[in-house]
Each structure stands twice: as C-alpha cells, then as structure tokens.
Scaffold this motif. Structure first.
Motif, PDB file in Angstrom:
ATOM      1  N   SER A 157       4.852  17.656 -23.458  1.00 24.73           N
ATOM      2  CA  SER A 157       4.421  17.040 -24.608  1.00 24.73           C
ATOM      3  C   SER A 157       3.745  15.674 -24.424  1.00 24.73           C
ATOM      4  N   ASP A 158       4.149  14.956 -23.802  1.00 28.25           N
ATOM      5  CA  ASP A 158       3.434  13.459 -23.580  1.00 28.25           C
ATOM      6  C   ASP A 158       2.391  13.486 -23.003  1.00 28.25           C
ATOM      7  N   GLY A 159       1.585  14.487 -22.643  1.00 25.52           N
ATOM      8  CA  GLY A 159       0.502  14.765 -21.801  1.00 25.52           C
ATOM      9  C   GLY A 159       0.303  14.442 -20.410  1.00 25.52           C
ATOM     10  N   ILE A 184      -9.644  15.535 -12.294  1.00 26.24           N
ATOM     11  CA  ILE A 184      -8.696  15.222 -13.483  1.00 26.24           C
ATOM     12  C   ILE A 184      -9.682  14.632 -14.601  1.00 26.24           C
ATOM     13  N   GLN A 185      -9.531  15.080 -15.776  1.00 27.39           N
ATOM     14  CA  GLN A 185     -10.333  14.486 -16.784  1.00 27.39           C
ATOM     15  C   GLN A 185      -9.529  13.850 -17.585  1.00 27.39           C
ATOM     16  N   LEU A 186      -9.776  12.469 -18.033  1.00 28.02           N
ATOM     17  CA  LEU A 186      -8.808  11.442 -18.708  1.00 28.02           C
ATOM     18  C   LEU A 186      -9.590  11.434 -20.114  1.00 28.02           C
ATOM     19  N   PRO A 187      -8.542  10.839 -21.087  1.00 24.70           N
ATOM     20  CA  PRO A 187      -9.141  10.858 -22.427  1.00 24.70           C
ATOM     21  C   PRO A 187      -9.980   9.813 -22.477  1.00 24.70           C
ATOM     22  N   SER A 221      -0.721  11.260 -27.080  1.00 27.76           N
ATOM     23  CA  SER A 221      -1.963  10.917 -27.581  1.00 27.76           C
ATOM     24  C   SER A 221      -2.895  10.851 -26.153  1.00 27.76           C
ATOM     25  N   GLN A 222      -2.564  10.617 -25.274  1.00 32.70           N
ATOM     26  CA  GLN A 222      -3.254  10.792 -24.149  1.00 32.70           C
ATOM     27  C   GLN A 222      -3.220  11.884 -23.088  1.00 32.70           C
ATOM     28  N   LYS A 223      -3.854  13.171 -23.637  1.00 31.08           N
ATOM     29  CA  LYS A 223      -4.185  14.040 -22.969  1.00 31.08           C
ATOM     30  C   LYS A 223      -4.938  14.162 -21.572  1.00 31.08           C
TER      31      LYS A 223
END
Length: 383
Positions: free
Chosen positions: A127-129, A145-148, A108-110
């Motif tokens: 697949s886990d981001g 880096i862009q965090l969710p 869920s944390q892409k």
C-alpha cells in the motif's frame, strides 16, 4: 511472498540507513573542513539516480546482502531527470532474479515494473508503493522500473541468486531448481543443537519436493528419520531436528519444474536435564521450557511444577516439533505412584493441554521418546 523477498526487504532498510548515514557523515565532515568547497559537499555518489542498473549473480543471500551494504543499493531523489522516468535493469548472470523498490513514503510514490517489451509485470506491491519481485531469469534479460513524477526518496536493489548450491552454512538462503534426482548439501554442527530447516517450493505447479537428513558415521552416510514432503507454492515450510555435533547433509529431490529456496538455522541446547525424579527440574509459573532429544539420546527426563493456590486452575501445555515419532509425557502427583495423566504428542499434533486440580501440591512428569527415530524439540508450559 517467498522468503528471499522478505529478507531482501530487511536488507533494503539496512542499506538505506547506511546510505543516509554515509551522506550525513560526509556533510558533517565537509562543514568542519574549511578546505572543502561548498560545491564539493553536495556531490552525489555515482550510485544515485542511475538510469541503468546491472543485476549480478551471488552464491547466496548472505553474499547479496554484503553487496547491498557496500554500494549495491541505488538511491533516487528529486534530481532524477530521465524523461520517461524509466530505470533499466539488465540481468548479467542467470539464476533467481530479485528486485525491490523501497519508496520510504506514505503511498504517494507509486512504482511500476515492466519487462523488455515494456509490458507491465505483475509484482508484489504494498500500500506504500513498495515493489518486490523474483523469478528465474536468463543472462541478458531486461526489466524497467518506472518511478513517479515526484520523488522524495526511493531505493532500488537488484541481484541474482545462483540456481544451485553445494555445502550450506546457517542463516543463509540458497536456490536450486529441481533435477528429478537427489542433490546433496553438506553442513556441520559444532554443538548439540536444535536445527530448523526451511524449504520453500516456489512454483505453484512445480510438483512436490522431498527432503531428509543423513549423518556421517565412520565414513558412511546414515539416514536419520522420515522424509519431509513440501507442497508446491509452500513458503516457509519448516522442519526441526535435534542434532549432535557432527557432519550432516540435506538430501533434496524435486522435479525439474520446481524451484526451491533452502535455508537452516541452529540453536545450541544445553544437556542440563534431570534423569531422576528426585532431581526433577522445576518449571516456573507462566514460563515455557524447551529442549531437544537427538537420535542418540534415550534416557527419560524429569520435571516438576508446584500448584500454590487452590483458587485458580493451572494448566500444563505439552508440545513438540519433530519429523519422526514424538514424545510421551507421564504425570504423577507427589506422594502417589498412580499415574495422573499420560499424554502422547506426535508430529501430527500441535500440542496438548492438561488441567491440574485446584489443589495445592507438586506434580512430576517424565518425558520419553515414542520411537527410536524421534529427534527434535519438546516444549512444556505452565499457566
């Protein structure tokens, strides 16, 4: 994915455990010390939730790992308040730049990676981001880096591995761009060992890399065996030598368009082998034995197996891992001078199987080198 990024992922996990343990330890200490205020217990380390990170240069992955385990891992959680959710990474020194983001989650944390113009960079994303990326970079280059929007826990690590090296030590990884000429990398062996080299030619269109080993004898460097060719985009390309105690060097020749990751591991091997049939070493059922020949060893060696049941077929598997030559395995049945089977295993072969008759009895086999240059590992399995 090349070797350094795989190793970096392991280091991230170790660093994450260290960060977690340090944080929990501080909380426990705070809870048992009445002089520490409640507010002080939860002050986050300055390495957490940083909006900017600097990527420094290290001579090898070993030194980079030490940095990660002593404050070089940056943790992000729900307290990260940057409006565009961007973390800026600046390359402080030239070399092989690596960056990883461990999301420690369920996908869920892409996270996304961008260059200095904030154009998205194609990076390895699981697949886990989780994100992993590496390439040669110059001083002053920037990445983002862009965090969710919602963060549970993300750990970012970055660094630069120096793009050249001299001497080598075991279990460390180094980087070197090709020069078009030979480069030399000394190393030493303190005990008779199986020495496995890994050279990964990273650039897909960078051209072939060539390598071989030399030993120092009476002040003169002498070549041991054949040249190994590493194809472009070849990751984890291994070759094994059987080496005695001494001083050695790895010679590498690569075009200027190629970048190589280089490492080696060593495993000491006992010389407890049998040189006579009457003292042949036994091989147990379902177990594999292995040893090495070095260039200075010539004597034949003897092993034996016992077939204890006539109801089941038993098989012998003969394998090798050498750069030059190979091995010959000659099999005899106890009580007979006639050769039961002869097997030759060369560096081109992955191994050969021999099925023994369904009769009780003892089988002997001797091992010999196919060429004077043969050195490396041989393996025997009984099934």
């Amino acid at each position: 994915m090349n070797r350094i990024l795989k190793k970096t992922a392991v280091m991230i996990m170790a660093a994450a455990i260290g960060v977690s343990m340090n944080y929990q330890g501080a909380a426990v200490f705070a809870g048992t010390n009445n002089n520490i205020t409640k507010q002080a217990r939860y002050v986050e380390p300055e390495e957490w939730n940083r909006t900017e990170i600097k990527a420094y240069q290290f001579d090898s992955t070993d030194k980079f790992e030490n940095y990660l385990l002593t404050g070089g891992a940056h943790l992000y959680n729900k307290n990260f308040k940057q409006s565009d959710r961007m973390v800026k990474i600046t390359v402080e020194d030239p070399g092989y730049f690596v960056i990883s983001a461990d999301t420690d989650g369920d996908g869920s944390q892409k996270v996304k990676l961008y260059d200095s113009t904030k154009k998205e960079v194609l990076a390895q994303t699981t697949s886990d981001g989780d994100l992993e990326y590496g390439r040669l970079a110059k001083t002053g280059e920037t990445f983002y880096i862009q965090l969710p929007a919602k963060i549970d826990k993300i750990i970012i690590t970055s660094g630069v591995i120096k793009d050249e090296f001299g001497s080598m030590k075991a279990s460390d990884t180094y980087y070197e761009s090709g020069t078009g000429a030979a480069t030399y990398h000394p190393f030493s062996i303190s005990k008779r060992s199986a020495v496995e080299f890994n050279i990964s030619a990273i650039n897909r269109k960078g051209g072939e890399t060539y390598a071989y080993i030399e030993k120092k004898e009476k002040g003169v460097w002498k070549r041991l065996d054949n040249t190994v060719k590493i194809e472009p985009a070849s990751y984890d390309d291994d070759f094994i030598h059987g080496l005695q105690k001494g001083e050695y060097r790895l010679l590498i020749k690569a075009p200027k368009t190629q970048l190589n990751a280089v490492s080696f591991t060593k495993s000491s091997k006992s010389k407890n082998v049998a040189y006579k049939k009457s003292k042949a070493k036994s091989i147990s059922l379902n177990k594999e034995i292995s040893n090495i020949y070095t260039t200075g060893e010539k004597a034949e060696r003897w092993y034996k197996v016992k077939v204890t049941s006539s109801k089941k077929k038993r098989r012998l598997e003969f394998g090798e891992d050498t750069v030059s030559g190979g091995y010959k395995f000659t099999i005899y049945k106890a009580g007979s001078k006639k050769v039961f089977k002869t097997i030759k295993v060369t560096q081109e072969a992955s191994g050969k199987m021999v099925t023994l008759p369904k009769k009780k009895g003892t089988y002997y086999f001797k091992i010999s080198k196919l060429t004077k240059k043969t050195n490396g590992v041989y393996e025997i399995g009984y099934y």
